[in-house]
Design a protein around this motif. Structure first.
Motif, short mmCIF file in Angstrom:
data_model
loop_
_atom_site.label_atom_id
_atom_site.label_comp_id
_atom_site.label_asym_id
_atom_site.label_seq_id
_atom_site.Cartn_x
_atom_site.Cartn_y
_atom_site.Cartn_z
N SER A 193 62.78 73.39 -47.61
CA SER A 193 62.21 72.09 -47.96
C SER A 193 62.99 71.43 -49.09
O SER A 193 63.64 72.10 -49.89
CB SER A 193 60.74 72.27 -48.38
OG SER A 193 60.18 71.05 -48.82
N LYS A 201 60.56 66.53 -46.90
CA LYS A 201 61.14 66.93 -45.61
C LYS A 201 61.22 68.45 -45.54
O LYS A 201 61.57 69.10 -46.52
CB LYS A 201 62.54 66.32 -45.43
CG LYS A 201 62.51 64.82 -45.30
CD LYS A 201 63.88 64.25 -44.98
CE LYS A 201 64.84 64.35 -46.15
NZ LYS A 201 66.12 63.68 -45.87
N GLY A 298 61.01 70.52 -37.54
CA GLY A 298 61.23 69.65 -38.69
C GLY A 298 59.99 68.80 -38.87
O GLY A 298 59.52 68.17 -37.92
N VAL A 300 57.54 66.18 -41.68
CA VAL A 300 57.55 65.29 -42.84
C VAL A 300 56.14 65.15 -43.39
O VAL A 300 55.17 65.04 -42.64
CB VAL A 300 58.10 63.90 -42.45
CG1 VAL A 300 57.84 62.86 -43.54
CG2 VAL A 300 59.59 63.98 -42.13
N LYS A 307 57.94 56.79 -42.26
CA LYS A 307 58.41 58.16 -41.96
C LYS A 307 59.49 58.22 -40.89
O LYS A 307 60.04 59.29 -40.63
CB LYS A 307 57.22 59.02 -41.55
CG LYS A 307 56.13 59.06 -42.62
CD LYS A 307 54.83 59.56 -42.05
CE LYS A 307 53.72 59.49 -43.09
NZ LYS A 307 53.41 58.12 -43.53
N LEU A 310 62.95 59.47 -42.14
CA LEU A 310 62.84 60.84 -42.62
C LEU A 310 62.81 61.83 -41.45
O LEU A 310 63.52 62.84 -41.46
CB LEU A 310 61.57 61.01 -43.47
CG LEU A 310 61.50 60.19 -44.76
CD1 LEU A 310 60.13 60.39 -45.41
CD2 LEU A 310 62.60 60.58 -45.72
N ILE A 311 62.01 61.54 -40.43
CA ILE A 311 61.91 62.47 -39.30
C ILE A 311 63.16 62.42 -38.45
O ILE A 311 63.59 63.44 -37.88
CB ILE A 311 60.63 62.18 -38.46
CG1 ILE A 311 60.28 63.39 -37.59
CG2 ILE A 311 60.78 60.93 -37.62
CD1 ILE A 311 59.84 64.61 -38.34
N GLN A 313 66.17 61.97 -39.66
CA GLN A 313 67.15 62.78 -40.40
C GLN A 313 66.99 64.26 -40.08
O GLN A 313 67.99 64.98 -39.93
CB GLN A 313 67.01 62.52 -41.90
CG GLN A 313 67.51 61.14 -42.33
CD GLN A 313 67.16 60.81 -43.78
OE1 GLN A 313 66.25 61.40 -44.35
NE2 GLN A 313 67.90 59.89 -44.37
N LEU A 314 65.75 64.71 -39.98
CA LEU A 314 65.51 66.10 -39.62
C LEU A 314 65.91 66.37 -38.17
O LEU A 314 66.49 67.41 -37.84
CB LEU A 314 64.04 66.45 -39.82
CG LEU A 314 63.57 66.54 -41.28
CD1 LEU A 314 62.06 66.73 -41.33
CD2 LEU A 314 64.27 67.66 -42.03
#
Length: 322
Positions: A193, A201, A298, A300, A307, A310-311, A313-314
């Protein structure tokens, strides 16, 4: 005086050569400029009937709040110029045209860059012929590729220690963002994390025992593919995942723990006994030779902000798995 004139002339020549080497498009021998644009930012040219606009601004599925897939920069047909030519993802709509077509090209004016050209005789033909899902997929794949390359091409943005830990325990290579420094390790389980107070994340990797059935036995014995990737989960597999999450992802009290109500490629997770929750993406890898199954999740937690990026990117980090 002659010497000063020569200096001015030479300076002017060098300046012209420099500007020529930096022209938009580069040419066969020119070096392309680096593309610009925020993640999922698209320059859309010529969409006078807003057909493509509606497709690209539809909500991203499996998010707790509505968020459009793309942020669009609208440009009139034939009016694109300057910095807009350098944006990483561009879409050009051409109506009227001789026939319907969708073409894709790379690195026209900058690198990396994806340019999608859509032609149709009329707006009606565009509505009838254009596949919305495939267009969104093209844009999504291009943007995920960019997000993944940010980590892959820059060692300073990778967490080498965590990557080695994952390789040692799960036998897979994966580019893990440098910001993800916090971790927890247990048997067949790793949680990584960024431990951020805003925009948290997380990555979870777990190894499961494969549930055997006649169908699964055939897949395990197959020599066609050593590594299998599927999306469907059996009741026994869900039970294993639920058990591992309950053991390794507790909340503030013993009655609180992470759960994923519906296992899928993407969806929503929640904290049992608490109001916490958010989006997740999941990848499943089955090793036909060993029978092991590796689950990568993954997720968030960012109640105070949007979001989607962010999601994504994962999801991009997970896409680097080898």
């Amino acid at each position: 005086m002659v010497r000063e004139s020569l200096k001015i002339l030479l300076t002017s020549c060098f300046l012209l050569l420099f500007l020529a080497s930096c022209t938009l498009g580069g040419g066969k021998n020119g070096k392309l400029l680096k593309s610009t644009g925020q993640p999922y930012e698209v320059v859309l040219e010529g969409d006078t009937d807003s057909i493509v606009t509606k497709i690209l601004t539809e909500e991203v599925p499996a998010l707790p709040q509505p968020e459009p897939l793309c942020r669009l920069i609208q440009v009139k047909k034939g009016k694109i110029h300057g910095s807009y030519l350098l944006v990483r993802t561009r879409i050009v709509v051409n109506i009227p045209a001789a026939e319907f077509s969708v073409g894709l090209s790379r690195n026209e004016n900058a690198s990396p860059q994806t340019v999608i050209r859509i032609s149709a005789r009329s707006p009606q033909q565009l509505r009838e012929k254009l596949n919305p899902e495939k267009l969104r997929q093209l844009v999504d794949e291009a943007e995920l590729e960019h997000l993944a390359s940010i980590i892959s091409t820059n060692p300073s943005k990778q967490n080498r220690e965590m990557q080695q830990l994952v390789k040692k325990n799960f036998g897979i290579s994966m580019n893990i963002p440098a910001e993800m420094q916090a971790s927890k390790k247990a048997k067949n389980f790793i949680w990584i994390s960024n431990n951020a107070s805003s925009g948290m994340k997380n990555l979870i990797l777990m190894k499961m025992k494969e549930v055997k059935s006649e169908k699964r036995a055939e897949e395990v014995n197959s020599e066609e593919r050593r590594v299998k990737k599927t999306d469907a989960f059996s009741a026994q597999e869900k039970q294993q995942i639920d058990s591992m999450l309950r053991t390794n992802m507790p909340g503030e009290t013993d009655s609180m723990y992470m759960v994923i109500p519906v296992l899928a490629k993407r969806g929503l997770w929640e904290m049992k006994g608490d109001a916490m929750g958010g989006p997740y993406v999941m990848q499943r890898i089955r090793r036909g030779k060993t029978g092991d199954e590796i689950i990568i999740i993954g997720f968030v937690y960012a109640p105070e902000m949007k979001k989607k990026i962010l999601i994504k990117q994962l999801e991009a980090a997970i896409s680097t798995i080898k």
